[in-house]
Scaffold this active site. Structure first.
Site, short mmCIF file in Angstrom:
data_model
loop_
_atom_site.label_atom_id
_atom_site.label_comp_id
_atom_site.label_asym_id
_atom_site.label_seq_id
_atom_site.Cartn_x
_atom_site.Cartn_y
_atom_site.Cartn_z
N HIS A 172 0.83 -1.28 0.08
CA HIS A 172 -0.04 -0.04 -0.06
C HIS A 172 0.64 1.22 0.15
O HIS A 172 1.81 1.32 0.77
CB HIS A 172 -1.09 0.08 1.41
CG HIS A 172 -2.15 1.02 1.11
ND1 HIS A 172 -3.31 0.41 0.75
CD2 HIS A 172 -2.36 2.27 1.38
CE1 HIS A 172 -4.11 1.54 0.57
NE2 HIS A 172 -3.52 2.59 1.04
N ARG B 141 -12.20 13.88 3.84
CA ARG B 141 -10.71 14.38 3.96
C ARG B 141 -10.35 15.03 2.64
O ARG B 141 -9.62 16.01 2.71
CB ARG B 141 -9.56 13.18 4.52
CG ARG B 141 -10.00 13.04 6.05
CD ARG B 141 -9.26 11.79 6.41
NE ARG B 141 -7.75 11.78 6.10
CZ ARG B 141 -6.90 10.81 5.71
NH1 ARG B 141 -7.75 9.55 5.54
NH2 ARG B 141 -5.69 10.97 5.67
N SER C 273 -6.22 5.20 8.57
CA SER C 273 -6.91 4.72 7.18
C SER C 273 -6.35 3.73 6.45
O SER C 273 -6.81 2.85 6.34
CB SER C 273 -6.68 6.05 6.39
OG SER C 273 -6.97 5.67 4.92
N1 URA Z 1 -3.90 6.31 1.45
C1 URA Z 1 -5.09 5.69 2.16
O1 URA Z 1 -5.49 4.73 2.24
N2 URA Z 1 -5.23 6.50 3.31
C2 URA Z 1 -4.79 7.68 3.35
O2 URA Z 1 -5.23 8.49 4.33
C3 URA Z 1 -3.59 8.18 2.54
C4 URA Z 1 -3.30 7.30 1.49
#
Ligand code: URA
Length: 433
Positions: A82, A168, A183
């Site tokens: 990720h 956000r 997140s």
């Molecule tokens: N990627 C995410 O999944 N969440 C974030 O807050 C920033 C990047």
């Protein structure tokens, strides 16, 4: 408990209790807290921050806000990657097929564009017919059959993050360490992968502008994951310049396919190989060096590209676009951005490059906006390159010519051209384990 009091407490810099954080996330999930109060708390967190304890509580509350993937249904070791978000960051489209082609399962839930950054789901939807929503059964059986699936976050999965993410994005509260950590790790823990590699971007195009902040964010997320029993690694990678040359959804898919064909830009290819190497190594396939070599081999023998094609077919996409990327629908108009003077391209404000691409229609200004998949930017020159006065530094693509003025101005004002070449910066700043 009243949401008003929670907002006021955080606004005044106090620590929220576990119960208050749970109350907040429950209210986000069931819709009982209005958007303006959710946004107000995000802004208070942005200014005041959170302690490690609060961040862990927020992460677990996000994880528990919906269903979790029943990982026992997927056979074999699963590894995920990720990114914290960047400009021109199409790495998932390359590393996921590489890793899956080498026999390690990738069951990936990805996000959409956020702020000035792009998202893997938007990029995949640039492929005609590609379904980014699969039922749990379809998702699991595709991963068991071909080893790879990439979908968007389903409604029942970490729903609190889905809501927070969208708010956000439009309230300037993305670049907050605790909100990013909760997140990303909330979703990753709900997905219940065995191994997770995080690509923590650093620099002008990322949400964390300094290497120190990026390392702190990486440490926080790695520790959250390890506490939950996951094998974790984070790479800190350079986002002081866009990754590769393409910014914008179909342009980035084309560049990813080129990379899988062995013709990718040097910087992008190196980041992809390193990420894939760490993913494979965490999954027990050898040392990082051995695994980087395996990743290179999977490009050279075509097996990674074959895996991407398999996934696109399995998810209903038009695989001929991957086989012949020149057939992607083109934008109606293009515009050459020219250098106002001769010199070396120095530091660029990569976030503004992302904004320039948004202005062309490649991203969203509000949560409801639709995306123009063909819009975006092809860079002709990057940091360190020499340009002559009047030479093209980038080509802009859009379906509305009126968008070029503001986008070109944004890109040019974000580009330093100087007499001396800029200092070299590393592409990968470090590894946090
Ligand atoms: N990627 C995410 O999944 N969440 C974030 O807050 C920033 C990047």
């Amino acid at each position: 408990m009243r949401m008003y009091d929670i907002i006021k407490k955080k606004r005044d810099g106090e620590e929220l209790s576990t119960e208050e954080i749970d109350f907040f996330i429950r209210g986000v999930t069931d819709g009982s807290i209005p958007d303006y109060q959710i946004s107000a708390l995000c802004m208070a967190v942005w200014f005041r921050g959170m302690t490690v304890r609060e961040t862990c509580d927020l992460t677990y509350a996000v994880r528990d806000s919906g269903e979790k993937l029943d990982s026992t249904k997927i056979r074999g070791i699963r590894v995920d990657k990720h990114s914290t978000g960047g400009v021109g960051d199409k790495t998932s489209l390359v590393v996921a097929p590489i890793v899956a082609s080498l026999g390690v399962k990738v069951a990936k839930m990805s996000g959409r564009g956020l702020g000035h950054t792009g998202g893997t789901v938007d990029k995949l939807e640039a492929i005609k017919g590609f379904r980014t929503t699969l039922s749990d059964e379809e998702f699991v059986s595709q991963v068991n059959e071909i080893g790879l699936a990439i979908v968007g976050q389903s409604k029942q999965f970490a729903p609190a993050d889905k809501k927070l993410y969208a708010l956000r994005d439009v309230t300037a509260t993305v670049d907050s360490m605790p909100l990013i950590a909760a997140s990303i790790m909330g979703k990753k823990l709900a997905a219940d992968d065995d191994c997770i590699v995080l690509d923590v971007k650093t620099g002008s195009g990322s949400f964390m502008k300094t290497v120190e902040d990026s390392k702190e964010l990486a440490r926080l997320m790695v520790d959250i994951g390890k506490n939950a029993g996951k094998k974790m690694t984070a790479l800190i990678t350079n986002m002081d310049r866009p990754l590769g040359y393409a910014i914008g959804n179909s342009l980035e898919v084309i560049e990813a396919v080129e990379t899988l064909n062995g013709r990718g830009p040097e910087d992008f290819t190196e980041v992809c190989m390193t990420l894939a190497g760490h993913m494979l190594s965490l999954a027990g396939m050898g040392t990082v060096e051995e695994c980087i070599q395996k990743a290179k081999d999977a490009i050279a023998d075509g097996s990674a590209l074959k895996k991407l094609i398999e996934m696109v077919k399995a998810q209903g996409g038009d695989a001929s676009l991957i086989e012949h990327p020149d057939t992607f629908e083109k934008a109606k108009y293009s515009y050459a951005v020219k250098a106002p003077r001769a010199g070396f391209i120095g530091l660029v404000d990569t976030e503004r490059y992302g904004v320039s691409s948004l202005l062309l229609g490649a991203g969203r200004n509000t949560a409801e906006d639709s995306i123009d998949y063909a819009a975006g930017i092809l860079l002709r020159k990057k940091t360190g390159d020499f340009v002559q006065k009047g030479e093209e530094i980038a080509t802009l693509f859009a379906n509305d010519e009126a968008l070029f003025g503001a986008a070109a101005e944004t890109l040019l004002s974000a580009t330093e051209i100087s007499a001396d070449p800029p200092a070299d910066e590393p592409l990968i700043y470090g590894v946090v384990k």
